[in-house]
Write an enzyme that holds these catalytic residues in place. Structure first.
Site, PDB file in Angstrom:
ATOM      1  N   ARG A   1      36.499 -47.046 -50.962  1.00  0.00           N
ATOM      2  CA  ARG A   1      36.766 -46.248 -52.162  1.00  0.00           C
ATOM      3  C   ARG A   1      38.100 -46.664 -52.758  1.00  0.00           C
ATOM      4  O   ARG A   1      39.112 -46.711 -52.071  1.00  0.00           O
ATOM      5  CB  ARG A   1      36.781 -44.757 -51.807  1.00  0.00           C
TER       6      ARG A   1
ATOM      7  N   HIS B   1      42.338 -41.602 -62.016  1.00  0.00           N
ATOM      8  CA  HIS B   1      43.009 -41.061 -60.836  1.00  0.00           C
ATOM      9  C   HIS B   1      44.494 -40.860 -61.144  1.00  0.00           C
ATOM     10  O   HIS B   1      45.352 -41.627 -60.696  1.00  0.00           O
ATOM     11  CB  HIS B   1      42.826 -42.033 -59.663  1.00  0.00           C
TER      12      HIS B   1
ATOM     13  N   ASN C   1      39.400 -37.876 -60.400  1.00  0.00           N
ATOM     14  CA  ASN C   1      39.851 -37.495 -59.062  1.00  0.00           C
ATOM     15  C   ASN C   1      40.750 -36.268 -59.120  1.00  0.00           C
ATOM     16  O   ASN C   1      41.743 -36.241 -59.861  1.00  0.00           O
ATOM     17  CB  ASN C   1      40.632 -38.646 -58.413  1.00  0.00           C
ATOM     18  N   GLU C   2      40.395 -35.237 -58.369  1.00  0.00           N
ATOM     19  CA  GLU C   2      41.217 -34.038 -58.165  1.00  0.00           C
ATOM     20  C   GLU C   2      41.758 -33.413 -59.453  1.00  0.00           C
ATOM     21  O   GLU C   2      42.972 -33.149 -59.575  1.00  0.00           O
ATOM     22  CB  GLU C   2      42.378 -34.340 -57.213  1.00  0.00           C
TER      23      GLU C   2
ATOM     24  N   ASN D   1      38.022 -33.960 -51.380  1.00  0.00           N
ATOM     25  CA  ASN D   1      39.119 -34.465 -50.562  1.00  0.00           C
ATOM     26  C   ASN D   1      39.632 -33.296 -49.736  1.00  0.00           C
ATOM     27  O   ASN D   1      40.264 -32.377 -50.280  1.00  0.00           O
ATOM     28  CB  ASN D   1      40.234 -35.033 -51.436  1.00  0.00           C
TER      29      ASN D   1
ATOM     30  N   TYR E   1      41.728 -31.693 -46.468  1.00  0.00           N
ATOM     31  CA  TYR E   1      42.755 -31.859 -45.451  1.00  0.00           C
ATOM     32  C   TYR E   1      43.134 -30.550 -44.770  1.00  0.00           C
ATOM     33  O   TYR E   1      43.355 -30.531 -43.569  1.00  0.00           O
ATOM     34  CB  TYR E   1      44.035 -32.440 -46.073  1.00  0.00           C
TER      35      TYR E   1
ATOM     36  N   GLU F   1      38.006 -37.915 -48.960  1.00  0.00           N
ATOM     37  CA  GLU F   1      39.260 -38.110 -48.232  1.00  0.00           C
ATOM     38  C   GLU F   1      39.333 -37.099 -47.108  1.00  0.00           C
ATOM     39  O   GLU F   1      39.014 -35.930 -47.295  1.00  0.00           O
ATOM     40  CB  GLU F   1      40.488 -37.920 -49.146  1.00  0.00           C
TER      41      GLU F   1
ATOM     42  N   GLU G   1      52.218 -42.605 -51.033  1.00  0.00           N
ATOM     43  CA  GLU G   1      51.526 -41.334 -51.235  1.00  0.00           C
ATOM     44  C   GLU G   1      52.083 -40.604 -52.455  1.00  0.00           C
ATOM     45  O   GLU G   1      53.295 -40.572 -52.684  1.00  0.00           O
ATOM     46  CB  GLU G   1      51.684 -40.442 -49.989  1.00  0.00           C
TER      47      GLU G   1
END
Length: 430
Positions: A10, A54, A99-100, A240, A242, A307, A376
Site C-alpha cells: 500500500r 493522503h 486517507n483518514e 487504520n 491502532y 494500517e 511519521e
C-alpha cells in the site's frame, strides 16, 4: 518485499508530485516514478494498493481558495483522480480515494496541529480559522469529492480496468473511561462522530442523527441528489486501527456557547495531546469491537485493515537494533482477533477473546504499518513502526530486517500464528 513473501503493498500517489500546480499538466518525472514502482511491484507478484489523496494538497490550491474549505476542491480532486485512473488503472486494481479524512479535518482545522494549521481560540493557537465550523465543512467536501471520484471511476473505468475503489478512515475505538452511564453514552457518541461521520453518509446518505442534533446548523446539508449518490459509493472500507481511546463525559463543555468537534461529541480533552506525547493504549480486543460495530451498524461491509502496527522509540536500550519481540507479539495478538472476527467460530471460543461477531466480519485484507521506518506524520523520526529498520543517522540510510519482519515473513509463508514462547499479553506503550 518479495523475499519476505509480501503479496500486496500500500502506498500513496502524491498529488504535488504528479500535478505540482494542483491542476493542468502532469509532471513527466512523477509519472515515470510511479510507473516504475507499479511495474516493479507487479513484476515481483506484489499487488499495488494505491491511495490517491493522503494529506498532501498542493499548496497552490490552498493559497487559491483555502483548499478543503471550498467546493472547488471537489472538481480539482476529481480531475486529479481521473489522471491517476488513466495513467495507472490498467495495473492498479485497488484504489483508495482519501486517507483518514476523519483526522485530517480535526487536526488541520480544529486543533490546528496539522496542516493547514487553522483553528480558533480556545481550541488551538492559530492565526486564522474557525474550529467550530471548518472541520465539518472540510469533511463535507471530502465526502463529496470521494463520491464524485467513485462515480467517475464506475462510469468510465471500472468495467475495463476491473478494479475496486473505496475510502480509508482512521479507526480508533472508543470505550468508556469508567463504568458510569454518562461515560458509556459518551463512548457511543464518539464512535458515531469518529466513524459514523463518514460511514453513515456512505451507507445511509446522511450524517448520524446524534451529529445532526448536537452540531445543528454548523453541520452542512446534503442535497437530495447527493444523498442518493453517497450510499454504496465504495467497494470496500479501509480502516487504520491502532488504539482504544477512553471516553469521558464532560457535559459542561457541551453547554458552552462555542463548541468544537470534541465538545460536540463528548468534550474530553483533545487526544492529540496524549498521542503526540506517545501515550498510546493498544488493546487487540478493540479491533474486534470495531469490526463488530461495522457489521451491526453498517451492514457488514467489505473491510480492509489498511494500517495496524506498533511504535518503538527511536532510541531504545537494546543489545541490537533488530530485537523487537514486542512488535511480533503485537501483530500476533491483533491477527488472532482478526481471525476470530472472520471465522464462524462457536460463541464459547469467541467469548474467550471479546464479545465477537455472531455472523463473522467481512474483513478482506490486513496491512502492517509499516514495511519500513518512515517519517511519521505526528512523530517525525521519534517513533519507528517498521518491520524493517532504517538507520536514519547513517549517510546511506542502511536498512535491516527486524525480528518482527522475520516472524511476519514466516507467518505469511505458512508458519504458526503464535509461537509457543509468546505470552499473548496486552499492550500499553509510552
Amino acid at each position: 518485499m518479495y523475499e519476505m513473501g509480501l503479496d500486496v503493498y500500500r502506498f500513496s500517489i502524491a498529488w504535488p508530485r504528479l500535478i505540482p500546480d494542483g491542476r493542468g499538466e502532469i509532471n513527466p518525472k512523477g509519472l515515470e516514478y510511479y510507473n516504475n514502482l507499479i511495474d516493479e511491484l507487479i513484476r515481483h507478484g506484489i499487488q499495488p494498493h494505491v491511495t490517491i489523496y493522503h494529506f498532501d494538497l498542493p499548496q497552490s490550491l490552498q493559497d487559491e481558495y483555502n483548499g478543503l474549505l471550498s467546493p472547488r476542491f471537489i472538481d480539482d480532486y476529481t480531475a486529479y483522480a481521473e489522471a491517476c485512473f488513466k495513467s495507472f488503472g490498467d495495473r492498479v486494481k485497488h484504489w483508495v480515494t482519501v486517507n483518514e479524512p476523519n483526522i485530517e479535518t480535526i487536526g488541520g482545522l480544529d486543533s490546528g496541529v496539522l496542516p493547514p494549521q487553522r483553528c480558533s481560540h480556545p481550541f488551538g493557537n492559530c492565526t486564522r480559522g474557525d474550529s467550530t465550523t471548518e472541520p465539518y465543512i472540510a469533511a463535507h467536501h471530502l465526502l463529496l469529492a470521494h463520491a464524485s471520484a467513485v462515480s467517475l471511476y464506475r462510469a468510465k473505468y471500472q468495467a475495463t480496468q476491473r478494479g475496486q475503489i473505496g475510502i480509508t478512515l482512521l479507526g480508533w475505538w472508543h470505550e468508556p473511561a469508567t463504568d458510569s452511564s454518562e461515560d458509556a453514552a459518551a463512548a457511543t457518541r464518539m464512535n458515531d462522530f469518529h466513524i459514523g461521520w463518514f460511514m453513515h453518509p456512505l451507507v445511509y446518505g446522511d450524517y448520524p442523527a446524534v451529529m445532526r442534533s448536537r452540531v445543528g446548523a454548523r453541520l452542512p446539508d446534503f442535497t437530495a441528489e447527493q444523498s442518493k449518490k453517497l450510499p454504496g459509493s465504495f467497494d470496500f472500507a479501509g480502516f487504520n486501527h491502532y488504539l482504544v481511546v477512553r471516553a469521558r463525559a464532560h457535559d459542561s463543555a457541551f453547554n458552552t456557547k462555542q463548541r468544537d468537534y470534541y465538545a460536540d461529541a463528548y468534550a474530553i480533552a483533545n487526544p492529540f495531546d496524549d498521542i503526540q506525547e506517545g501515550h498510546l493504549e493498544y488493546a487487540p480486543w478493540a479491533l474486534g469491537r470495531l469490526l463488530d460495530h461495522l457489521k451491526l451498524k453498517y451492514g457488514n461491509p467489505p473491510v480492509m485493515i489498511h494500517e495496524n502496527g506498533y511504535a518503538d522509540a527511536s532510541e531504545l536500550p537494546r543489545k541490537v537494533e533488530y530485537e523487537d519481540d514486542d512488535r511480533s507479539e503485537f501483530l500476533q495478538d491483533y491477527l488472532e482477533v482478526l481471525y476470530l472476527s472472520i471465522r464462524l467460530a462457536s460463541d464459547r471460543v469467541r467469548a474467550a477473546v471479546y464479545t465477537g461477531c455472531r455472523n463473522g466480519s467481512n474483513a478482506r485484507g490486513y496491512f502492517v504499518w509499516s514495511f519500513l521506518d518512515v517519517f511519521e506524520f505526528l512523530f517525525g523520526y521519534r517513533s519507528r513502526f517498521g518491520l524493517c529498520g532504517v538507520d536514519m543517522n547513517g549517510e546511506g540510510r542502511t536498512k535491516y530486517v527486524r525480528n518482527s519482519g522475520r516472524w511476519y515473513s514466516g507467518f505469511l509463508k505458512g508458519g504458526e500464528l503464535r509461537p509457543a514462547s509468546s505470552s499473548g499479553k496486552a499492550y500499553v506503550a509510552a
